[in-house]
Design a protein around this motif. Structure first.
Motif, PDB file in Angstrom:
ATOM      1  N   UNK A 134       0.832  -1.206   0.000  1.00 16.80           N
ATOM      2  CA  UNK A 134       0.000   0.000   0.000  1.00 16.80           C
ATOM      3  C   UNK A 134       0.867   1.258   0.000  1.00 16.80           C
ATOM      4  N   UNK A 135       0.371   2.290  -0.674  1.00 17.95           N
ATOM      5  CA  UNK A 135       1.055   3.582  -0.739  1.00 17.95           C
ATOM      6  C   UNK A 135       0.041   4.684  -0.418  1.00 17.95           C
ATOM      7  N   UNK A 136       0.550   5.751   0.164  1.00 11.40           N
ATOM      8  CA  UNK A 136      -0.297   6.926   0.398  1.00 11.40           C
ATOM      9  C   UNK A 136       0.501   8.176   0.059  1.00 11.40           C
ATOM     10  N   UNK A 137      -0.232   9.221  -0.328  1.00 10.87           N
ATOM     11  CA  UNK A 137       0.421  10.457  -0.740  1.00 10.87           C
ATOM     12  C   UNK A 137      -0.504  11.630  -0.391  1.00 10.87           C
ATOM     13  N   UNK A 138       0.070  12.692   0.134  1.00 12.85           N
ATOM     14  CA  UNK A 138      -0.703  13.905   0.401  1.00 12.85           C
ATOM     15  C   UNK A 138      -0.673  14.776  -0.851  1.00 12.85           C
ATOM     16  N   UNK A 139      -1.876  15.091  -1.363  1.00 12.55           N
ATOM     17  CA  UNK A 139      -1.964  15.832  -2.618  1.00 12.55           C
ATOM     18  C   UNK A 139      -2.869  17.052  -2.433  1.00 12.55           C
TER      19      UNK A 139
ATOM     20  N   UNK B  97      -2.313   9.157  -8.297  1.00 12.87           N
ATOM     21  CA  UNK B  97      -1.369  10.131  -7.736  1.00 12.87           C
ATOM     22  C   UNK B  97      -0.519   9.528  -6.612  1.00 12.87           C
ATOM     23  N   UNK B  98      -0.929   8.424  -6.061  1.00  9.18           N
ATOM     24  CA  UNK B  98      -0.159   7.786  -4.989  1.00  9.18           C
ATOM     25  C   UNK B  98       0.750   6.673  -5.501  1.00  9.18           C
TER      26      UNK B  98
ATOM     27  N   UNK C 172      -7.269  36.188  -1.486  1.00 10.11           N
ATOM     28  CA  UNK C 172      -6.189  35.259  -1.094  1.00 10.11           C
ATOM     29  C   UNK C 172      -6.617  33.832  -1.439  1.00 10.11           C
ATOM     30  N   UNK C 173      -5.619  32.997  -1.708  1.00 10.89           N
ATOM     31  CA  UNK C 173      -5.879  31.590  -2.029  1.00 10.89           C
ATOM     32  C   UNK C 173      -5.549  30.716  -0.820  1.00 10.89           C
ATOM     33  N   UNK C 174      -6.452  29.814  -0.513  1.00 10.30           N
ATOM     34  CA  UNK C 174      -6.259  28.882   0.595  1.00 10.30           C
ATOM     35  C   UNK C 174      -6.203  27.474  -0.004  1.00 10.30           C
ATOM     36  N   UNK C 175      -5.055  26.801   0.153  1.00 10.35           N
ATOM     37  CA  UNK C 175      -4.869  25.459  -0.412  1.00 10.35           C
ATOM     38  C   UNK C 175      -5.329  24.399   0.594  1.00 10.35           C
ATOM     39  N   UNK C 176      -6.116  23.477   0.082  1.00  8.15           N
ATOM     40  CA  UNK C 176      -6.603  22.378   0.916  1.00  8.15           C
ATOM     41  C   UNK C 176      -5.977  21.063   0.404  1.00  8.15           C
ATOM     42  N   UNK C 177      -5.399  20.262   1.306  1.00  8.38           N
ATOM     43  CA  UNK C 177      -4.736  19.000   0.967  1.00  8.38           C
ATOM     44  C   UNK C 177      -5.517  17.816   1.538  1.00  8.38           C
ATOM     45  N   UNK C 178      -5.294  16.662   0.896  1.00  8.25           N
ATOM     46  CA  UNK C 178      -5.881  15.430   1.427  1.00  8.25           C
ATOM     47  C   UNK C 178      -4.955  14.259   1.083  1.00  8.25           C
ATOM     48  N   UNK C 179      -5.166  13.141   1.776  1.00 13.59           N
ATOM     49  CA  UNK C 179      -4.376  11.934   1.522  1.00 13.59           C
ATOM     50  C   UNK C 179      -5.124  11.043   0.534  1.00 13.59           C
ATOM     51  N   UNK C 180      -4.357  10.537  -0.429  1.00 12.53           N
ATOM     52  CA  UNK C 180      -4.923   9.587  -1.387  1.00 12.53           C
ATOM     53  C   UNK C 180      -4.175   8.262  -1.250  1.00 12.53           C
ATOM     54  N   UNK C 181      -4.790   7.186  -1.689  1.00 13.24           N
ATOM     55  CA  UNK C 181      -4.249   5.844  -1.458  1.00 13.24           C
ATOM     56  C   UNK C 181      -4.232   5.034  -2.756  1.00 13.24           C
ATOM     57  N   UNK C 182      -3.229   4.188  -2.824  1.00 18.22           N
ATOM     58  CA  UNK C 182      -3.122   3.277  -3.965  1.00 18.22           C
ATOM     59  C   UNK C 182      -2.374   2.032  -3.513  1.00 18.22           C
TER      60      UNK C 182
END
Length: 340
Positions: free
Chosen positions: A198-203, A287-288, A226-236
């Motif tokens: 399993x792999x995970x990546x914050x994108x 992406x992961x 202003x720009x506010x960036x929101x991140x999440x974890x994706x899995x593969x």
């Protein structure tokens, strides 16, 4: 000269001890001692020419030592000749131990009596021939005979300890025939095992734009975005699969004496040909996935006939190793090698 005379004293004492022996076995030993004494007496002539007459030590004079050495040499040759003669009837009857022992004695005769070498050369060669065990390794026919025969002929003749293993026929006498045949096979099919990692990546998920007011001074307020960036974890996941296959070929080596139908010795042989393949594939959010996520592809192994033919061609080499172990084992120091 007095100091020199003290050096050979030990050898002179050995000479006296050997001369007390009544049997002829003393002469080879006496020859070696006299030869060493003679060489040293020659050396003294170069170091101390004034002492060349050896008046005080006539027993160390080169002429005297040469005479004693020559007497010992000829009698040593006669000693080995007397040992060889009684062995000749058995050797000529084909008894290999007698031929080998007689051959060894004739090698010593050649060393001590080189002037008689032409007289005994043919006999010595005959003793060598009789004493040598020749084994012919061959394939009589049957399934995979062509592959076995080709691999056998690619082997080199092997020679050690009075034994010669021949992978092809010659005009020489053959004492044993080693018959190699294919008997059966075992195909275990394709085995496949897979494991998943399993792999995970914050994108970056989304960018939120928001208006905000910013005071420049007491009287000035400006509005900006202003720009506010929101991140999440994706899995593969990456699945790696390993495929393997093995085909076992079995054969038999029978060793016959030419005049007998039943083998005097038998050994079973086996050889294996293997095949393997690895492939990977990814799933989930791309992406992961790592760069090597997808590689290779599932395959089928080569044909059974191809794998089996590659296995059986290893059998002649195995057969020769078994013959060496049984008929030409490595002796301690390998003193009696047959190399001509």
């Amino acid at each position: 000269m007095n100091a020199y005379a003290a050096v050979p004293a030990r050898d002179q004492a050995r000479v006296e001890d050997f001369r007390q022996i009544s049997g002829t076995e003393k002469w080879p030993k006496l020859y070696e001692v006299y030869a060493a004494l003679y060489d040293r007496s020659e050396d003294i002539l170069a170091i101390a020419p004034a002492a060349a007459h050896f008046e005080r030590y006539p027993g160390l004079a080169p002429a005297y030592l040469e005479q004693q050495r020559e007497e010992a040499r000829k009698k040593a040759g006669d000693h080995y000749l007397a040992l060889a003669v009684p062995l000749l009837p058995a050797a000529r009857a084909g008894e290999k131990p007698a031929a080998r022992e007689a051959f060894y004695f004739h090698e010593r005769i050649s060393y001590f009596l080189p002037e008689r070498d032409p007289e005994f050369e043919a006999l010595r060669d005959s003793l060598y021939d009789i004493g040598t065990l020749r084994i012919l390794l061959y394939t009589p026919g049957g399934e995979f005979a062509r592959e076995l025969d080709g691999a056998t002929h690619r082997l080199k003749p092997y020679e050690r300890n009075w034994t010669i293993i021949l992978p092809f026929e010659t005009n020489q006498r053959i004492d044993l025939e080693a018959e190699l045949v294919f008997s059966h096979y075992d195909d275990r099919g394709v085995d496949e095992s897979c494991s998943t990692r399993e792999y995970e990546q914050e994108v970056l998920d989304r960018i939120e734009k928001k208006k905000v007011k910013e005071r420049i001074n007491d009287s000035t307020v400006v509005e900006k975005i202003v720009e506010i960036k929101h991140y999440k974890k994706v899995y593969a996941s990456v699945t790696e699969c390993k495929q393997s296959a093995a085909v076992y070929g079995y054969g038999r080596l029978d060793v016959f004496r030419p005049e007998f139908d039943r083998p005097e010795w038998r050994v079973e042989l086996s050889a294996c040909e293997t095949w393997s393949n690895t492939y990977r594939f990814g799933s989930g959010d791309a992406r992961a996935l790592p760069a090597f996520a997808n590689s290779g592809s599932p395959h089928s192994p080569p044909s059974l006939g191809y794998m089996l033919s590659r296995a059986v061609v290893r059998m002649p080499g195995q057969a020769r190793r078994h013959l060496i172990k049984r008929y030409a084992p490595k002796l301690r120091g390998d003193r009696r090698r047959v190399t001509r």
